[in-house]
Design a protein around this motif. Sequence first.
Motif, PDB file in Angstrom:
ATOM      1  N   ARG A   1       4.055 -77.783 -20.729  1.00  0.00           N
ATOM      2  CA  ARG A   1       3.758 -79.514 -19.560  1.00  0.00           C
ATOM      3  C   ARG A   1       4.204 -78.999 -18.400  1.00  0.00           C
ATOM      4  N   GLY A   2       3.380 -79.704 -17.346  1.00  0.00           N
ATOM      5  CA  GLY A   2       3.870 -79.316 -16.318  1.00  0.00           C
ATOM      6  C   GLY A   2       4.567 -80.528 -15.266  1.00  0.00           C
ATOM      7  N   ALA A   3       4.681 -80.285 -13.802  1.00  0.00           N
ATOM      8  CA  ALA A   3       5.221 -80.902 -13.386  1.00  0.00           C
ATOM      9  C   ALA A   3       4.168 -82.006 -12.807  1.00  0.00           C
ATOM     10  N   GLY A   4       4.876 -83.417 -12.293  1.00  0.00           N
ATOM     11  CA  GLY A   4       4.164 -84.404 -11.593  1.00  0.00           C
ATOM     12  C   GLY A   4       3.660 -85.564 -11.978  1.00  0.00           C
ATOM     13  N   GLY A   5       3.644 -85.130 -13.237  1.00  0.00           N
ATOM     14  CA  GLY A   5       3.618 -86.418 -14.215  1.00  0.00           C
ATOM     15  C   GLY A   5       2.211 -85.554 -15.487  1.00  0.00           C
ATOM     16  N   GLU A   6       1.927 -85.801 -16.451  1.00  0.00           N
ATOM     17  CA  GLU A   6       1.566 -86.097 -17.269  1.00  0.00           C
ATOM     18  C   GLU A   6      -0.475 -85.606 -17.473  1.00  0.00           C
ATOM     19  N   ASP A   7      -1.107 -85.222 -16.991  1.00  0.00           N
ATOM     20  CA  ASP A   7      -2.468 -85.558 -17.697  1.00  0.00           C
ATOM     21  C   ASP A   7      -3.176 -84.666 -17.908  1.00  0.00           C
ATOM     22  N   LEU A   8      -3.234 -84.582 -19.125  1.00  0.00           N
ATOM     23  CA  LEU A   8      -4.716 -83.642 -19.881  1.00  0.00           C
ATOM     24  C   LEU A   8      -5.765 -83.732 -20.037  1.00  0.00           C
ATOM     25  N   TYR A   9      -6.192 -84.256 -19.518  1.00  0.00           N
ATOM     26  CA  TYR A   9      -7.933 -83.834 -18.811  1.00  0.00           C
ATOM     27  C   TYR A   9      -8.458 -82.683 -19.609  1.00  0.00           C
ATOM     28  N   GLN A  10      -7.434 -81.571 -18.780  1.00  0.00           N
ATOM     29  CA  GLN A  10      -8.443 -80.143 -18.737  1.00  0.00           C
ATOM     30  C   GLN A  10      -8.011 -80.246 -20.749  1.00  0.00           C
ATOM     31  N   ILE A  11      -7.196 -80.325 -21.550  1.00  0.00           N
ATOM     32  CA  ILE A  11      -6.932 -80.148 -22.707  1.00  0.00           C
ATOM     33  C   ILE A  11      -8.303 -80.809 -23.493  1.00  0.00           C
ATOM     34  N   TRP A  12      -8.526 -82.300 -23.306  1.00  0.00           N
ATOM     35  CA  TRP A  12      -8.362 -82.908 -23.847  1.00  0.00           C
ATOM     36  C   TRP A  12     -10.057 -83.790 -23.428  1.00  0.00           C
ATOM     37  N   HIS A  13     -10.439 -83.636 -22.725  1.00  0.00           N
ATOM     38  CA  HIS A  13     -11.743 -84.220 -21.837  1.00  0.00           C
ATOM     39  C   HIS A  13     -13.155 -83.900 -22.527  1.00  0.00           C
TER      40      HIS A  13
ATOM     41  N   ASP B   1     -11.802 -89.991 -23.326  1.00  0.00           N
ATOM     42  CA  ASP B   1     -12.569 -89.289 -21.849  1.00  0.00           C
ATOM     43  C   ASP B   1     -12.434 -90.457 -20.707  1.00  0.00           C
ATOM     44  N   ARG B   2     -11.901 -91.629 -21.031  1.00  0.00           N
ATOM     45  CA  ARG B   2     -12.134 -92.834 -20.328  1.00  0.00           C
ATOM     46  C   ARG B   2     -11.195 -93.246 -19.436  1.00  0.00           C
ATOM     47  N   LEU B   3      -9.741 -93.193 -20.669  1.00  0.00           N
ATOM     48  CA  LEU B   3      -8.739 -93.450 -20.809  1.00  0.00           C
ATOM     49  C   LEU B   3      -7.868 -91.676 -19.893  1.00  0.00           C
ATOM     50  N   LEU B   4      -8.308 -91.459 -20.330  1.00  0.00           N
ATOM     51  CA  LEU B   4      -7.954 -89.441 -19.039  1.00  0.00           C
ATOM     52  C   LEU B   4      -8.530 -89.883 -17.885  1.00  0.00           C
ATOM     53  N   GLU B   5      -9.767 -90.417 -17.561  1.00  0.00           N
ATOM     54  CA  GLU B   5     -10.327 -90.378 -16.076  1.00  0.00           C
ATOM     55  C   GLU B   5      -9.734 -91.312 -15.931  1.00  0.00           C
ATOM     56  N   GLU B   6      -9.121 -92.628 -16.146  1.00  0.00           N
ATOM     57  CA  GLU B   6      -9.045 -94.179 -15.358  1.00  0.00           C
ATOM     58  C   GLU B   6      -7.444 -93.637 -14.768  1.00  0.00           C
ATOM     59  N   GLY B   7      -6.683 -92.603 -15.849  1.00  0.00           N
ATOM     60  CA  GLY B   7      -5.618 -92.705 -15.721  1.00  0.00           C
ATOM     61  C   GLY B   7      -5.427 -91.312 -14.320  1.00  0.00           C
ATOM     62  N   ARG B   8      -6.335 -90.433 -14.285  1.00  0.00           N
ATOM     63  CA  ARG B   8      -6.108 -89.871 -13.491  1.00  0.00           C
ATOM     64  C   ARG B   8      -5.748 -90.433 -11.934  1.00  0.00           C
ATOM     65  N   ARG B   9      -6.677 -91.492 -11.450  1.00  0.00           N
ATOM     66  CA  ARG B   9      -7.087 -92.212 -10.339  1.00  0.00           C
ATOM     67  C   ARG B   9      -5.868 -93.732 -10.442  1.00  0.00           C
ATOM     68  N   GLU B  10      -5.429 -93.775 -11.537  1.00  0.00           N
ATOM     69  CA  GLU B  10      -4.022 -94.625 -11.454  1.00  0.00           C
ATOM     70  C   GLU B  10      -2.719 -94.942 -11.378  1.00  0.00           C
ATOM     71  N   PHE B  11      -2.763 -94.698  -9.737  1.00  0.00           N
ATOM     72  CA  PHE B  11      -0.905 -94.404  -8.967  1.00  0.00           C
ATOM     73  C   PHE B  11       0.244 -95.652 -10.147  1.00  0.00           C
ATOM     74  N   ASN B  12       0.291 -96.395 -10.276  1.00  0.00           N
ATOM     75  CA  ASN B  12       0.727 -97.695 -10.787  1.00  0.00           C
ATOM     76  C   ASN B  12       0.917 -96.549 -12.195  1.00  0.00           C
TER      77      ASN B  12
END
Length: 548
Positions: free
Chosen positions: A451-463, A482-493
């Motif tokens: 896992r990496g720094a700055g929060g978990e973004d699994l787009y590259q593995i699961w999209h 796909d939809r949740l990963l895309e929206e999660g990338r744009r969500e700062f909250n």
Amino acid sequence: MKSNGLRRSFKNLQSEKSEVRNQRSGVSLFYLLISVFSLLIGCNFQVPKDPYTLVQNLPTDPETLNPVTANSAYASSVSGYIYEQLFELDNETLLPKPKLAKRWEISPNGLQYTFYLRDDVKWQDGKPFTVDDIIYTYDRIQDPKVDAAPLRSYYRDVIKAEKLDKYTVRFTYRQPYFRALYMLGLMTVVPKHVFNDGQDFNSHPRNRNPVGTGPFQFVEWHTGNKIVLKRFEGYWSKLWDIRQIVFKIIPSELTTFQLLKKGDLDLIDISPLQWAKQTSSKKFLNQFAKHQFFTPFGVYNYIGWNSKKPYFKDKRVRWALAHLVDKEELNKKLHFGLFYPITGPYYPLGPNCDKDLAPIGYDLEKAKQFLKEAGWKDQDGDGILEKDGIPFRFTLMFSTGIQFYEQLTPILRSNFLRAGIELDLRRLEAVTLFKKMQEHDFDAIMAGWGRGAGGEDLYQIWHSSQSEEGSNYISYANPEVDRLLEEGRREFNEAKRQTMYKKVHRILYDEQPYLFMFARPDLVARHLRFKNVKEYPVGLDMREWIVE
């Protein structure tokens, strides 16, 4: 030691190489494989008499030392001492702090990131470090001819990288990305003047003879034997007390441990068995210290089912396979309770993990029922299930030399056979296994992600878009994920994003595209001549060590 050269626990922190090299994220990042070469040990592993030389092991040669194209944690284990990023993470807070960049600014709309560089940094060949190197590195990541597709997915929304002056660079995004600052700040920078000479970037000679801005510079690499680095005396920041680092290529975990006890190694990862049973004697502790830490950047193991194969298309089959693995018992017997059974890909102690999901327990009868409902039956009385004329016989590929894999696989084969499934085992060298994964040329794989720094973004593995050039090696596809990963990338909250990612966790739990196994702590043994060693949330910071 399988991580950023400055921190022992940062497996794939370089540009998110577990999620970014190894998810590579991610992160990523390929910690991304937990793998070793099957090599013969035919050399003399004598620690130099110089006490300022630190000798550690690598279970395999890195595939390259170019951080843009590398895919394994072993590559970043070495290159992390040589190359650097615009910022690093504070040992205590895990927040960014200046490195090659002295400061940065983010526009109010979150679309522009401006970095102001130090003007006193030089490459190890004496050339000045400038914005040109950053833009060149970014351009190589975005170049479709460069083998950086997993990393490229994390910069897909960058529309412009511009040089404002010699020491100022600005990146502009087309839409907000919650990890943008970390992806830019942790981008490992390579020198333009070295690589931009007309030669192919992927096979450039400097991939095995790097020039960086970091505290150590490359000396030599003897494949299958060792890699040697020496302290860069012209380093722009404080010099380390350690003056030389030697990586010995030792495939066997057992051999590595024996060499540590003989004094031929100074720093290694140790197995749970070694931690619990073989490192508590007075003799051992008079020479070595032990460290245990479980960080957000750690590794988890999994078995991935290739969704293109007929055996694994039905969710009921994947649930049956999950019921054939007794993770609780395995953790007790093989890991002495040191590992964490997991239910999904998120850090089990983190906010994205749905902690209400229980690990799937061993249940042979339930597994048989799932298989029966999915249409698998023993039609010819040979003890092996069949469906549509296809016997349930598949091959599990994994890396050679890993003690855990060697202990686990006979148990898997025995358990699967009780349910009428015949499991073949195939051990491969790291590079060969990774190539099979990239080409989707496997039935099932056993490997690991960091896992990496700055929060978990699994787009590259699961999209689903990442099945061709990303790290979605099992060809998983789910429109809702796909939809949740895309929206999660744009969500700062963070609270809203965590809600999205918990939904992703629940979907993956329900569909079981991986058999999620264990999250692993770092277990480390260190020679006691290295003093001033402190444990941080990210692990050990070797810059602080003093030699006595």
